[in-house]
Write an enzyme that holds these catalytic residues in place. Structure first.
Site, PDB file in Angstrom:
ATOM      1  N   GLY A  71       0.810  -1.212   0.000  1.00  0.00           N
ATOM      2  CA  GLY A  71       0.000   0.000   0.000  1.00  0.00           C
ATOM      3  C   GLY A  71       0.846   1.267   0.000  1.00  0.00           C
ATOM      4  N   THR A  72       1.925   1.270   0.771  1.00  0.00           N
ATOM      5  CA  THR A  72       2.746   2.479   0.880  1.00  0.00           C
ATOM      6  C   THR A  72       3.350   2.830  -0.469  1.00  0.00           C
ATOM      7  OG1 THR A  72       3.210   1.945   3.178  1.00  0.00           O
ATOM      8  CG2 THR A  72       4.708   3.507   2.115  1.00  0.00           C
ATOM      9  N   ASN A 151      -8.574   3.844   8.016  1.00  0.00           N
ATOM     10  CA  ASN A 151      -8.045   2.673   8.717  1.00  0.00           C
ATOM     11  C   ASN A 151      -8.269   2.706  10.222  1.00  0.00           C
ATOM     12  OD1 ASN A 151      -6.118   4.822   7.900  1.00  0.00           O
ATOM     13  ND2 ASN A 151      -4.813   3.864   9.441  1.00  0.00           N
ATOM     14  N   GLN A 179      -7.858  -0.413   2.955  1.00  0.00           N
ATOM     15  CA  GLN A 179      -8.716  -1.001   3.997  1.00  0.00           C
ATOM     16  C   GLN A 179     -10.024  -1.560   3.450  1.00  0.00           C
ATOM     17  OE1 GLN A 179      -8.123  -1.684   7.172  1.00  0.00           O
ATOM     18  NE2 GLN A 179      -6.107  -0.731   7.270  1.00  0.00           N
ATOM     19  N   SER A 199      -3.413  -3.499  -0.961  1.00  0.00           N
ATOM     20  CA  SER A 199      -2.311  -4.189  -0.307  1.00  0.00           C
ATOM     21  C   SER A 199      -2.750  -5.581   0.156  1.00  0.00           C
ATOM     22  CB  SER A 199      -1.869  -3.348   0.895  1.00  0.00           C
ATOM     23  OG  SER A 199      -0.876  -4.022   1.611  1.00  0.00           O
ATOM     24  N   ALA A 200      -2.004  -6.620  -0.271  1.00  0.00           N
ATOM     25  CA  ALA A 200      -2.454  -8.006  -0.070  1.00  0.00           C
ATOM     26  C   ALA A 200      -2.549  -8.431   1.398  1.00  0.00           C
ATOM     27  CB  ALA A 200      -1.525  -8.952  -0.831  1.00  0.00           C
ATOM     28  N   HIS A 201      -1.671  -7.874   2.252  1.00  0.00           N
ATOM     29  CA  HIS A 201      -1.682  -8.385   3.632  1.00  0.00           C
ATOM     30  C   HIS A 201      -2.890  -7.918   4.440  1.00  0.00           C
ATOM     31  CE1 HIS A 201      -0.236  -4.937   6.230  1.00  0.00           C
ATOM     32  NE2 HIS A 201       0.152  -4.473   5.055  1.00  0.00           N
ATOM     33  N   THR A 237      12.723  -7.277 -10.204  1.00  0.00           N
ATOM     34  CA  THR A 237      12.281  -8.653 -10.470  1.00  0.00           C
ATOM     35  C   THR A 237      10.959  -8.908  -9.759  1.00  0.00           C
ATOM     36  OG1 THR A 237      14.574  -9.320 -10.617  1.00  0.00           O
ATOM     37  CG2 THR A 237      12.970 -11.087 -10.211  1.00  0.00           C
ATOM     38  N   CYS A 325       1.018   1.878  12.611  1.00  0.00           N
ATOM     39  CA  CYS A 325       2.195   2.658  12.250  1.00  0.00           C
ATOM     40  C   CYS A 325       2.428   3.797  13.235  1.00  0.00           C
ATOM     41  CB  CYS A 325       2.038   3.238  10.855  1.00  0.00           C
ATOM     42  SG  CYS A 325       1.264   2.117   9.727  1.00  0.00           S
TER      43      CYS A 325
END
Ligand code: PLP
Length: 389
Positions: A71-72, A151, A179, A199-201, A237, A325
């Site tokens: 996300g960042t 968030n 979110q 963001s996947a996590h 990569t 954060c």
């Protein structure tokens, strides 16, 4: 000791089915997706199939997806990328005061570089107003960036309406959907956005993988240079295993979306109903209805959020005081201050976020443990004593 994880907005565990999908890409299909041999082509197939899955899920075309490290990076790329691509056209950017630091920090950086940034305020529920946006737009405005949901307090912003205002003036619109994606429906055409970060996590995929949707025709300066991956828009990569995991996580979210929204909102509403009955002098933060299905945020007066967090942690319950954060900082949350809380009330906030593995027993456990924790901390609080001598 019973362990209850209620901090899904900070991160989620990887779904076992995601891990299963990723495993071959660490072992037999480990090739570099840019290599021409069979190993590379296997990896490339995993990469491109994943891109198609993500594109289909948001109503985009595969070539409009750039995979990132999360996300960042997606947020930074959107803000800095548009600013530098369009600086000859204008130098004004509009965002809100409740954005994640992944937006507000690059915005501050751009201010130092000579750009002008307007930070729109929000109402007491955390909503950005269309009228405020209209008033802020100038003939130098090149980008508007407003998050789809916050968030900390879970408020869902009226993105389609805000984007329409910007697009009506030919201004590029970005939304941070970190979110929301995987938790509520997200479609780039319904939202009418040009750029969207995810963001996947945050939706049961691996950490360190995300994506930026870039609508065809949107101009963006690249700042990851060094290779022609992602059509030259983001060198490095490919993290194929991570990207495959992200795509598998998306499929699982799509399959489960309706059931999860229903189940989690019922548990969310139980907490919203029962916490004030069991704990006096609390305030619900965020919009009562326009909020994420998994978000509960209360200010609990006269005590520190950190003390509550640590006391609950000792009982096996993981919650948060705001965004992960900022939880190491002593500054009260900028989001809670923006919705009008005073410093003292903002310091006593508790964010409870639910997820795929949350059960009703977890919620009952929290409802049983929270009141005595608050009572004990209030008994030691000079603020509480002053109010209740
Ligand atoms: N944007 C929002 C709204 C978030 O909640 C977060 C993470 O908490 C981010 C951006 C940053 O995402 P990542 O951790 O993938 O860099």
């Amino acid at each position: 000791m019973k362990k209850v994880y209620l901090d899904y907005a900070a991160t989620t565990s990887v779904d076992p089915q995601v891990l299963e999908a990723m495993e071959p890409y660490f072992l037999e299909k480990f090739g570099n997706a840019s290599s021409l041999h069979a190993y590379g082509q296997d990896a490339k197939k995993g990469l491109e199939d994943s891109r198609q899955i993500l594109a289909d899920s948001i109503g985009a075309k595969p070539e409009e997806i750039v995979f990132t490290s999360g996300g960042t990076e997606s947020d930074n790329s959107a803000l800095l990328g548009v600013a530098y691509a369009l600086e000859k056209k204008g130098n004004h950017i509009i965002t809100s005061v409740i954005e994640h630091h992944a937006i507000s920090e690059p915005a501050k950086f751009l201010e130092k570089k000579g750009f002008k940034v307007t930070y729109l305020g929000v109402d007491k529920d955390g909503l950005v107003s269309g009228d405020d946006l209209k008033k802020a737009i100038t003939d130098k405005t090149i980008l508007v960036s407003i998050m789809q949901a916050n968030n900390e307090i879970g408020t869902i912003e009226p993105i389609a309406q805000l984007a329409q205002i910007a697009k009506g003036k030919g201004i590029c619109f970005h939304t941070d959907a970190v979110q929301t994606f995987g938790h509520i429906p997200v479609d780039v055409n319904e939202l009418n956005v040009d750029l969207l970060s995810l963001s996947a996590h945050k939706f049961y995929g691996p950490k360190g993988v995300g994506a930026l949707y870039i609508r065809k025709g949107t101009r963006l300066e690249t700042f990851m240079r060094g290779g022609d991956q992602e059509r030259g828009r983001r060198a490095s990569t490919h993290n194929v295993a991570g990207i495959v995991g992200c795509a598998r996580a998306i499929q699982l979210c799509q399959q489960n979306l309706e059931t999860e929204i229903k189940f989690q909102s019922a548990l969310r509403d139980k907490l919203i109903r029962e916490i004030p009955l069991k704990v006096p002098e609390v305030r619900l933060n965020g919009h009562p209805a326009k909020r994420l299905p998994n978000n509960v945020n209360f200010s609990i007066k006269y005590i520190e959020g950190e003390s509550m967090l640590l006391s609950l942690d000792m009982l096996g319950i993981a919650v948060s005081t705001g965004s992960a954060c900022t939880s190491s900082s002593l500054e009260p949350s900028h989001v809670l201050l923006a919705i009008g809380l005073d410093h003292e009330t903002a310091h006593g906030s508790l964010r409870i976020t639910l997820g795929r593995w949350t059960t009703e027993r977890d919620i009952d456990y929290l409802l049983e443990k929270l009141p005595p924790v608050v009572e004990k901390l209030r008994a030691m609080s000079p603020l509480y004593e002053r109010k209740n001598p």
